[in-house]
Each structure stands twice: as C-alpha cells, then as structure tokens.
Design a protein around this motif. Structure first.
Motif, mmCIF file in Angstrom:
data_model
loop_
_atom_site.group_PDB
_atom_site.id
_atom_site.type_symbol
_atom_site.label_atom_id
_atom_site.label_comp_id
_atom_site.label_asym_id
_atom_site.label_seq_id
_atom_site.Cartn_x
_atom_site.Cartn_y
_atom_site.Cartn_z
ATOM 1 N N GLY A 280 0.895 -1.184 0.008
ATOM 2 C CA GLY A 280 0.045 0.101 -0.047
ATOM 3 C C GLY A 280 0.776 1.283 0.108
ATOM 4 O O GLY A 280 0.317 2.178 -0.482
ATOM 5 N N LEU A 281 2.164 1.162 0.684
ATOM 6 C CA LEU A 281 2.822 2.503 0.776
ATOM 7 C C LEU A 281 4.024 2.841 -0.162
ATOM 8 O O LEU A 281 4.243 3.726 -0.227
ATOM 9 C CB LEU A 281 3.332 2.624 2.407
ATOM 10 N N GLN A 282 4.348 1.530 -0.596
ATOM 11 C CA GLN A 282 5.520 1.677 -1.481
ATOM 12 C C GLN A 282 5.626 2.840 -2.525
ATOM 13 O O GLN A 282 6.387 3.675 -2.685
ATOM 14 C CB GLN A 282 5.862 0.364 -2.244
ATOM 15 N N PRO A 283 4.539 2.785 -3.388
ATOM 16 C CA PRO A 283 4.531 3.753 -4.347
ATOM 17 C C PRO A 283 4.633 5.398 -3.938
ATOM 18 O O PRO A 283 5.281 6.261 -4.508
ATOM 19 C CB PRO A 283 3.165 3.488 -5.179
ATOM 20 N N PHE A 284 3.707 5.579 -2.864
ATOM 21 C CA PHE A 284 3.902 6.921 -2.177
ATOM 22 C C PHE A 284 5.060 7.098 -1.750
ATOM 23 O O PHE A 284 5.630 8.407 -1.664
ATOM 24 C CB PHE A 284 2.670 7.013 -1.434
ATOM 25 N N ALA A 285 5.673 6.375 -0.906
ATOM 26 C CA ALA A 285 7.019 6.533 -0.358
ATOM 27 C C ALA A 285 7.961 7.037 -1.175
ATOM 28 O O ALA A 285 8.846 7.640 -1.036
ATOM 29 C CB ALA A 285 7.462 5.421 0.606
ATOM 30 N N THR A 286 8.180 5.984 -2.332
ATOM 31 C CA THR A 286 9.174 6.258 -3.633
ATOM 32 C C THR A 286 8.893 7.714 -4.254
ATOM 33 O O THR A 286 9.965 8.422 -4.482
ATOM 34 C CB THR A 286 8.889 5.202 -4.461
ATOM 35 N N ALA A 287 7.527 7.951 -4.400
ATOM 36 C CA ALA A 287 7.466 9.301 -4.913
ATOM 37 C C ALA A 287 7.961 10.565 -4.002
ATOM 38 O O ALA A 287 8.609 11.564 -4.421
ATOM 39 C CB ALA A 287 5.906 9.521 -5.027
ATOM 40 N N ARG A 288 7.829 10.646 -2.715
ATOM 41 C CA ARG A 288 8.058 11.304 -1.652
ATOM 42 C C ARG A 288 9.850 11.552 -1.311
ATOM 43 O O ARG A 288 10.524 12.436 -1.295
ATOM 44 C CB ARG A 288 7.638 11.139 -0.399
ATOM 45 N N LEU A 289 10.371 10.118 -1.666
ATOM 46 C CA LEU A 289 11.585 10.030 -1.205
ATOM 47 C C LEU A 289 12.817 10.009 -2.278
ATOM 48 O O LEU A 289 13.844 10.115 -2.185
ATOM 49 C CB LEU A 289 12.012 8.788 -0.360
ATOM 50 N N ALA A 290 12.235 9.803 -3.543
ATOM 51 C CA ALA A 290 13.124 9.597 -4.713
ATOM 52 C C ALA A 290 14.085 10.986 -4.924
ATOM 53 O O ALA A 290 15.243 10.567 -5.266
ATOM 54 C CB ALA A 290 12.258 9.420 -5.981
ATOM 55 N N LYS A 291 13.827 11.997 -4.500
ATOM 56 C CA LYS A 291 14.422 13.274 -4.766
ATOM 57 C C LYS A 291 15.554 13.674 -3.633
ATOM 58 O O LYS A 291 16.554 14.566 -3.992
ATOM 59 C CB LYS A 291 13.719 14.485 -5.257
ATOM 60 N N LEU A 292 15.427 12.838 -2.630
ATOM 61 C CA LEU A 292 16.142 13.122 -1.418
ATOM 62 C C LEU A 292 17.587 12.249 -1.678
ATOM 63 O O LEU A 292 17.755 11.463 -2.607
ATOM 64 C CB LEU A 292 15.407 12.704 -0.217
ATOM 65 N N PRO A 293 18.615 12.580 -0.820
ATOM 66 C CA PRO A 293 19.972 12.113 -1.194
ATOM 67 C C PRO A 293 19.523 10.363 -0.743
ATOM 68 O O PRO A 293 19.205 10.292 0.396
ATOM 69 C CB PRO A 293 20.859 12.394 0.208
ATOM 70 N N GLN A 294 20.066 9.628 -1.543
ATOM 71 C CA GLN A 294 19.734 8.076 -1.452
ATOM 72 C C GLN A 294 20.319 7.418 -0.335
ATOM 73 O O GLN A 294 19.593 6.647 0.309
ATOM 74 C CB GLN A 294 19.890 7.422 -2.739
ATOM 75 N N LEU A 295 21.519 7.619 -0.072
ATOM 76 C CA LEU A 295 21.992 6.945 1.035
ATOM 77 C C LEU A 295 21.832 7.635 2.474
ATOM 78 O O LEU A 295 21.729 6.448 3.336
ATOM 79 C CB LEU A 295 23.768 7.041 1.038
ATOM 80 N N ALA A 296 21.361 8.714 2.385
ATOM 81 C CA ALA A 296 20.791 9.268 3.725
ATOM 82 C C ALA A 296 19.453 8.645 3.822
ATOM 83 O O ALA A 296 19.126 8.083 4.945
ATOM 84 C CB ALA A 296 20.702 10.740 3.685
ATOM 85 N N VAL A 297 18.665 8.449 2.854
ATOM 86 C CA VAL A 297 17.232 7.783 2.913
ATOM 87 C C VAL A 297 17.611 6.182 3.332
ATOM 88 O O VAL A 297 16.771 5.601 4.384
ATOM 89 C CB VAL A 297 16.612 7.930 1.823
ATOM 90 N N GLN A 298 18.517 5.765 2.769
ATOM 91 C CA GLN A 298 18.834 4.050 3.122
ATOM 92 C C GLN A 298 19.307 4.035 4.426
ATOM 93 O O GLN A 298 18.982 3.017 5.099
ATOM 94 C CB GLN A 298 20.170 3.921 2.200
ATOM 95 N N SER A 299 19.938 5.001 5.345
ATOM 96 C CA SER A 299 20.640 4.950 6.212
ATOM 97 C C SER A 299 19.367 5.219 7.323
ATOM 98 O O SER A 299 19.364 4.418 8.371
ATOM 99 C CB SER A 299 21.604 5.919 6.644
ATOM 100 N N ALA A 300 18.504 6.023 7.058
ATOM 101 C CA ALA A 300 17.282 6.175 8.007
ATOM 102 C C ALA A 300 16.320 4.988 8.098
ATOM 103 O O ALA A 300 15.865 4.482 9.141
ATOM 104 C CB ALA A 300 16.554 7.508 7.476
ATOM 105 N N GLY A 301 16.238 4.376 6.847
ATOM 106 C CA GLY A 301 15.164 3.403 6.698
ATOM 107 C C GLY A 301 15.868 2.111 7.445
ATOM 108 O O GLY A 301 15.246 1.382 8.098
#
Length: 418
Positions: A280-301
């Motif tokens: 349910g959440l994957q498409p919306f999360a990807t849309a919101r997070l795609a433009k952020l620094p990816q390794l920072a997002v990876q670390s937070a997740g």
C-alpha cells in the motif's frame, strides 16, 4: 506495458522493459509456494528432524552459489539467456524435488532449485540498469521490489489453500509460474547492446569504444572487477549487515511468536500486516523520497528496520508484535530499491551483471547467516542478546553507509561527467 498506462506517479516514464520485468516478477512470485511450505511437505514424506536440516541447508547453500554464477553469466552470455537458464532450470528442479525418492535426492533437488532460481536476479537487475539512467534506477528497483511483495502477498494466501488440497498443486503452480515468466522473457525482452570486446576493439572506430573494450579485457570475466573496487568492498558488507537484520524478521520473529505462547496464525497475521503496508505505501514513499539523497534515506530506513526488530524483544502480545512489524515494515518501504540502485551506479557498464551478482550474493549470505548465526544466538545466548545486537549492528551499519555517501556521490558524479 507502455509508460502511458495508469501507474503510480513515481513509476511513470519508466521504459517498457521495466514494466515487462515487473509483470513477469509478479507472475513468478505468485508461484512462490514450495519454499514456504517445504517443511510441511517434507514431513508429509516422512522427512523430519536432522534430515530436514540437510534439505533446508542445501536450499540455503544454493542461494550462495546462484548469484555468483548468475552475475558472471549475465555479463558473459547475456541477461536474457541467463534468466531463461535460471527459470527453466528451477522449474525442472521443482519436478525433481517432488519426485525425489529419498533425503539426499531431495537435498540435491533443493540445491538446484535455489541455485537456478537465484541466478535470475543478477541478470534482471543488470537488465534494469541497462534500460534506465542512474537518476531513475532507484525507482526501477523499487518497482521490481513492489512486484515481489505483491506476488508474495498473494502467494501466502494461495499457498495455504493449495496445500490443503494436495502438495502437488504447490509444485505445479510454482513450476508453471516460472515457465510462464520464461515465456515472457523469451518473447517480450530484448538483449541490450553489448560493449565491444578486445577482439573487436582492434577495428573500433572511436577511442572511447577502444578504451571500453580494453577495460573489459583487463577486468576479465570473473569477480576481480568487483574485488578491486574498494568503495564497493566497503559498501557491500554494510548492506549485508542491514540485510541480515532485516532477514531476522523472517527467521527469529516466528520463534519469538512461538515462545510467547501464541499460535502460528498470529505470525501469519503479522506477515499480512507487513504485506499490506509495503504494497500500500511503496509507491507513495518512493514518490516522496526519490529526490532526497539516497544513501541518507537508506541509512534512515535501516535504522527503522533495526529499531523494529529490536522492539520484538519487548513484545509479549499481539499488540506489541504488531507495533514492531509496523516499524520495520516502514523501514522496508523507505529503503526499497536504493541499495541495488547504488550498486548499479558504481558498476562499469560491462560488469553490471557481476556487481549485481555480488550484491545478490551479499543478500544470500545475509539470509544464510540469519538462518544459522541468528537462530544459534537466539537459542544459546537468549532472545535479548539477538534483538539488541541487531539494533546495534543495524544502526552502526547505517552510520557507516551514511559516512560513505560523499565518496559515492563523487564517484557517480565523475562517471556521469565522463
């Protein structure tokens, strides 16, 4: 599937090859039935106790062999042939396992199932990297992961129904889904243009082509190209630790639910919570997070996943387990596709299969370690030691990944400029 078709916004604009792999992945995962029910099938054939561990061990060992072989084949003979070999080989091995007369033949068939099946992902990942630029790879891999979760969620329900009507149905549907995916690969996917080899470099018309061919020759056909990449050798173990912590959700969580005196149905409900949240959440999360620094997002997740796993140690009822599952499921949604995308961006074009093979092998090692080291720690050291070690290790790996972000950014920016 054309990109103009209705689709979640973060996935619009991806080329048809990505959507074809997505659709084929759903079909394939709809048939992911034998492995989850393998213990029950073995018991129905009179295989119990230590003999069961031999078959399961062989299944785990194949997940270490297959990715390494698949990465080399993807670069050597091509993405499509590798995927076809893996899918058809795994389908044949399903039949061999069902017909196997004894423990050792069952173990051999299980080894072939996991070896052949796990050769597919490095080739598919490399094909996705070939099809999209570095800016869209994370979205392509997130879509791939979304397809895996959609198919797996349905397979969990379908598998229970089919098992109640005969285990042969599990094998028939599993093998059939693999053959159907193979048909999709054979008829709908095209092999990408290959870089020229040293043999043809002599007649190359441009210096750039000759330079690429020379580099391919120097790198050879093995994993030396990955082993010489210091940045990849730093990142892959960190990703491996994060994947190990995540794998505990499949291995140690059922043990915790059992030891709390709860029924297997509770674990099934927890799996359903995870599936609903991710799908349910994957498409919306990807849309919101795609433009952020990816390794920072990876670390937070990854920190979210580690925290959710650790919360399992505090749970003593359905509510507590539900909270822990929600936390690590949110982390799973956040990190979707990032690690594979980063690895793809680090890889030279001629070695994408081997880089993805190394990443898939890291994933196989993580799951194998969870099955062995994780269960041993839970049993011998106690649940608390495992949960808090997972929190510490996952958080440390996330911090290490974040620390490498500047080096990764410099490397990818330089490659894009080149």
């Amino acid at each position: 599937m054309p990109s103009s078709s209705p689709s979640p916004s973060p996935f619009r604009g991806l080329p048809p090859v990505v959507w074809t792999i997505f659709a084929g992945t759903i079909v394939n995962r709809l048939g992911y039935l034998v492995t989850p029910f393998l213990v029950f099938f073995l018991a129905s054939r009179g295989v119990t106790g230590t003999d069961t561990s031999y078959v399961l061990g062989a299944l785990g060992a194949g997940n270490l062999i297959g990715p390494a072989v698949g990465g080399i084949l993807a670069d050597r003979i091509g993405r499509r042939p590798t995927m076809l070999i893996g899918l058809i080989g795994a389908a044949a091995a399903q039949g061999a396992l069902f017909l196997a007369p004894g423990v050792w033949t069952m173990a051999a068939a299980s080894l072939l199932i996991s070896t052949a099946g796990s050769t597919v992902s490095p080739a598919a990942y490399a094909l996705l990297a070939d099809a999209v630029d570095s800016e869209r790879r994370q979205r392509a891999y997130a879509l791939f992961g979304w397809g895996v979760n959609i198919g797996t969620a349905v397979a969990g329900v379908l598998g229970g129904y089919l098992a109640a009507h005969g285990y042969w149905l599990l094998f028939a549907v599993d093998a059939g889904s693999m053959l159907l995916y193979a048909a999709v690969v054979a008829t709908r996917l095209k092999e990408p243009t290959r870089t020229k080899t040293a043999k043809t470099a002599k007649t190359a018309k441009t210096a750039k082509t000759a330079k690429t061919a020379d580099r391919e020759t120097k790198d050879g056909i093995g994993y030396g190209v990955v082993l010489r990449d210091r940045l990849a050798l730093l990142l892959l173990p960190l990703f491996g630790i994060q994947l190990f912590v995540y794998s505990l959700t499949e291995v140690a969580l059922p043990l915790a639910v059992r030891d709390s005196g709860l029924s297997p149905a509770v674990y099934g409900a927890m799996a359903a919570v995870n599936a609903v949240l991710v799908v349910g959440l994957q498409p919306f999360a990807t849309a919101r997070l795609a433009k952020l620094p990816q390794l920072a997002v990876q670390s937070a997740g990854s920190v979210l996943i580690a925290a959710g796993v650790a919360l399992t140690g505090l749970a003593d009822g359905i509510a507590g387990y539900t909270v822990s599952v929600v936390v690590w499921s949110l982390g799973e949604v956040v990190v979707a596709g990032i690690a594979a995308g980063v690895v793809a961006n680090l890889a030279p074009a001629h070695a994408r299969g081997r880089y993805q093979g190394a990443f898939s092998w890291t994933w196989g090692v993580a799951r194998f370690a969870a099955l062995t080291v994780g269960v041993a720690a839970y049993t011998n050291l106690g649940p608390a030691a495992l949960w808090w070690t997972a929190l510490a290790a996952g958080s440390a790996a996330a911090a290490g990944t974040l620390a490498l972000a500047p080096r990764v950014n410099r490397r990818t920016t330089h490659d894009l400029a080149a």
